[in-house]
Enzyme design. Structure first.
Site, mmCIF file in Angstrom:
data_model
loop_
_atom_site.group_PDB
_atom_site.id
_atom_site.type_symbol
_atom_site.label_atom_id
_atom_site.label_comp_id
_atom_site.label_asym_id
_atom_site.label_seq_id
_atom_site.Cartn_x
_atom_site.Cartn_y
_atom_site.Cartn_z
ATOM 1 N N TYR A 441 37.739 49.184 36.847
ATOM 2 C CA TYR A 441 37.426 49.174 38.275
ATOM 3 C C TYR A 441 38.332 48.240 39.065
ATOM 4 C CZ TYR A 441 33.924 45.341 37.298
ATOM 5 O OH TYR A 441 33.263 44.204 36.923
ATOM 6 N N GLU A 442 38.231 48.341 40.397
ATOM 7 C CA GLU A 442 39.122 47.647 41.336
ATOM 8 C C GLU A 442 40.589 48.018 41.099
ATOM 9 O OE1 GLU A 442 38.158 46.137 43.889
ATOM 10 O OE2 GLU A 442 36.086 45.566 43.498
ATOM 11 N N GLY A 443 40.824 49.262 40.714
ATOM 12 C CA GLY A 443 42.182 49.717 40.421
ATOM 13 C C GLY A 443 42.461 49.590 38.946
#
Length: 590
Positions: A441-443
């Site tokens: 997550y978050e890229g």
């Protein structure tokens, strides 16, 4: 599982002795007024108590029970609401918040250590205040004064929570294709309609209200990412006097059933003409979001570090207690039937790898946090610009390298436990399951690697990279040690591969993607080498090798340079091998 003990001694060493961070604070008027070395020490001491005593005991029980969903409502595991209330009452949700609206006003260099502690104690729990802090950051930087005054005080105090609603079923990395719509209303508000998925803390029972930041498109928005706007959408409407009114037209459709972070509610959120207000200007949503993203991506890297630290603490305790076989050189515990497994070379290899990666990661994440503080608070435009550029360069490394190393570290911890590491009661398998999401997550880490190579190195001709390597070279020139020599070798390797990629990318775009992950790891090991050289230099300069803490630092530095930094040799070879072998198979041959 061992009781969690915050690594306060190492945090103080990094902040006070390696980086002398109080000198930076003294140069930044906004921080000089609120924090000094003694204040920071007191804050970290208290954070260690609340995370170790209140939050850590809920880690396994929270994982076992998980969150539950019924008729749109989410219930967190037993003990979470009470622990969150204690955490909020201590001011910890707003530790880095703007004092004008009730935040504590601490620099990121301090809040980063608090994040490590809460996430080591219980990552699922730590996600709730993390998302609130991130939402507050965007609101404070981009929203109108009216919205800030109306929402920030209760968010910083933990009375209300926050969430960030970005991803949609068909739009993850490619946010430009979102379909959520925002219809302007006569009173200046907007009606928000659409579905968002993977929303951390989108619904829960910890606070009386949740303030959602939602990416959406106006009717006349241009196509792609340039047409995205950001909206503040409360779960419960807030009256002009600050009291709560009617529920807004939004709901939690379900929660995800996940591999890890089971006590964190990951929600599907449906917005059915919900009332919201624009944050910043139309079509400026990505800029407002990325104000938060550099902080959040560093925060995810710190999550990885946190899990690695918890795994190490557990593994050390187990390795000292577990009796199996004799040391290769003969009995050590002669009064026992066998020796503790900490005497065995392979166990020591794993423990030292964990220790070296954790402590290197703590120093590197603190260094990046200091750049964030400089970029935010410096009154000199040139200094701010340089710090902003460094943050942009180092953020993908902080997010991806720390979390990739965290998976290695948590797996080592499990391996030290042997069969017990595979059993839930000992806690090590949970750390691996929880760690896995930090790489996604978050890229995703693959996207972070592409961002580093494509935008931050090739995209600007390597200008900022050269600024970073020049700083390391200056350190090398000032310190004639074996560490400095090895560090210089790693820097030269990074510079060679960077130049090669810049030259190849123009002729063959595949080279960027083919080399990106290996390149990010090469960068990460080089950055850690700089951190370890700096830490070792402090010990040598102060002539304090005889003390146990400092002698352990030197021994761990020696291990890093002897056994971990040589990994860069293989990474360079892999990068220079090029992309041809990736395309030797036709698609149908896979």
């Amino acid at each position: 599982m061992a009781d969690y003990k915050a690594p306060l001694r190492d945090m103080r060493f990094v902040l006070n002795e390696v980086f002398e961070v109080s000198k930076l604070w003294a140069q930044l008027p906004a921080l000089a007024e609120v924090v000094d070395e003694d204040t920071a020490a007191a804050i970290l001491e208290e954070a260690g108590k609340v995370t170790g005593g209140v939050i850590a005991p809920l880690n396994r029980s929270g994982d076992e029970e998980g969150c539950s969903w019924a008729k749109g409502a989410v219930k967190t595991p037993a003990g979470f609401p009470e622990a969150y209330k204690t955490y909020a009452e201590g001011g910890w949700v707003g530790v880095g918040g703007d004092p004008v609206f009730g935040g504590m006003g601490m620099p990121k260099a301090i809040s980063a250590q608090v994040e490590e502690m809460v996430n080591s104690a219980n990552l699922s729990f730590g996600l709730y205040p993390m998302l609130t802090a991130g939402a507050c950051l965007s609101i404070n930087a981009h929203a109108s004064e009216e919205l800030k005054e109306k929402y920030l005080p209760n968010m910083y105090s933990g009375v209300w929570a926050g969430s960030m609603c970005l991803t949609e079923p068909h739009a993850g990395t490619d946010l430009g294709s979102i379909r959520t719509k925002a219809e302007p209303q006569a009173d200046g508000s907007f009606k928000i309609s659409g579905t968002k998925i993977f929303i951390t803390g989108g619904e829960h029972d910890l606070t009386e209200n949740i303030i959602h930041l939602v990416l959406a498109k106006l009717p006349d928005a241009p196509a792609g990412p340039k047409g995205i706007s950001l909206f503040l959408v409360p779960k419960v409407m807030v009256n002009n006097d600050g009291s709560l009114g009617e529920k807004n037209s939004l709901s939690c459709g379900s929660i995800e059933h996940k591999m890890g972070i089971k006590a964190s509610a990951t929600c599907v959120m449906n917005f059915d003409g919900a009332t919201g207000w624009i944050v910043d200007a139309p079509n400026k949503g990505l800029a407002a979001m990325f104000t938060m993203m550099n902080y959040e991506r560093l925060g995810v890297g710190i999550q990885g570090l946190s899990l690695g630290e918890r795994s190490y603490q557990n593994a050390v305790e187990y390795a000292r207690d577990r009796i199996q076989s004799r040391a290769p050189t003969g009995p050590v515990a002669k009064d026992k039937a066998a020796d503790p497994i900490i005497v065995h070379p392979d166990v020591r290899r794993m423990l030292l790898t964990m220790k070296a990666l954790n402590e290197g990661g703590r120093a590197f994440s603190s260094y990046v946090a200091m750049q964030l503080d400089t970029a935010k608070y410096s009154e000199d435009a040139a200094t701010r610009k340089r710090a902003e550029e460094l943050v942009a360069l180092l953020t993908p490394v902080a997010k991806a390298f720390l979390t990739d190393m965290a998976l290695e570290t948590t797996v080592h911890g499990q391996q030290i436990f042997g069969g017990h590491g595979f059993i839930r009661e000992w806690g090590q398998e949970q750390l691996i399951r929880d760690c896995r999401i930090t790489q996604i997550y978050e890229g995703t880490n693959g996207i972070q690697a592409l961002d580093l190579v494509g935008r931050k190195v090739i995209g600007n001709g390597g200008v900022v990279l050269r600024q970073f390597t020049r700083e390391i070279r200056r350190f090398v020139e000032q310190h004639d040690t074996s560490y400095a020599i090895n560090l210089l070798d790693a820097v030269e390797r990074l510079e060679r591969t960077s130049k090669w990629l810049q030259e190849c990318a123009a002729d063959n775009p595949n080279e960027t993607g083919a080399a990106s992950v290996e390149y990010l790891h090469l960068f990460g090991y080089t950055a850690y080498a700089w951190m370890w050289a700096r830490m070792a230099e402090v010990v040598h300069r102060k002539r304090i090798e005889g003390e146990a803490f400092y002698s352990a630092k030197l021994a761990t530095a020696e291990f890093f340079f002897a056994r971990l930094l040589p990994r860069t040799l293989g990474l360079e070879a892999s990068i220079l091998a090029g992309s041809e072998s990736l395309y030797a198979l036709a698609d149908e041959q896979f």
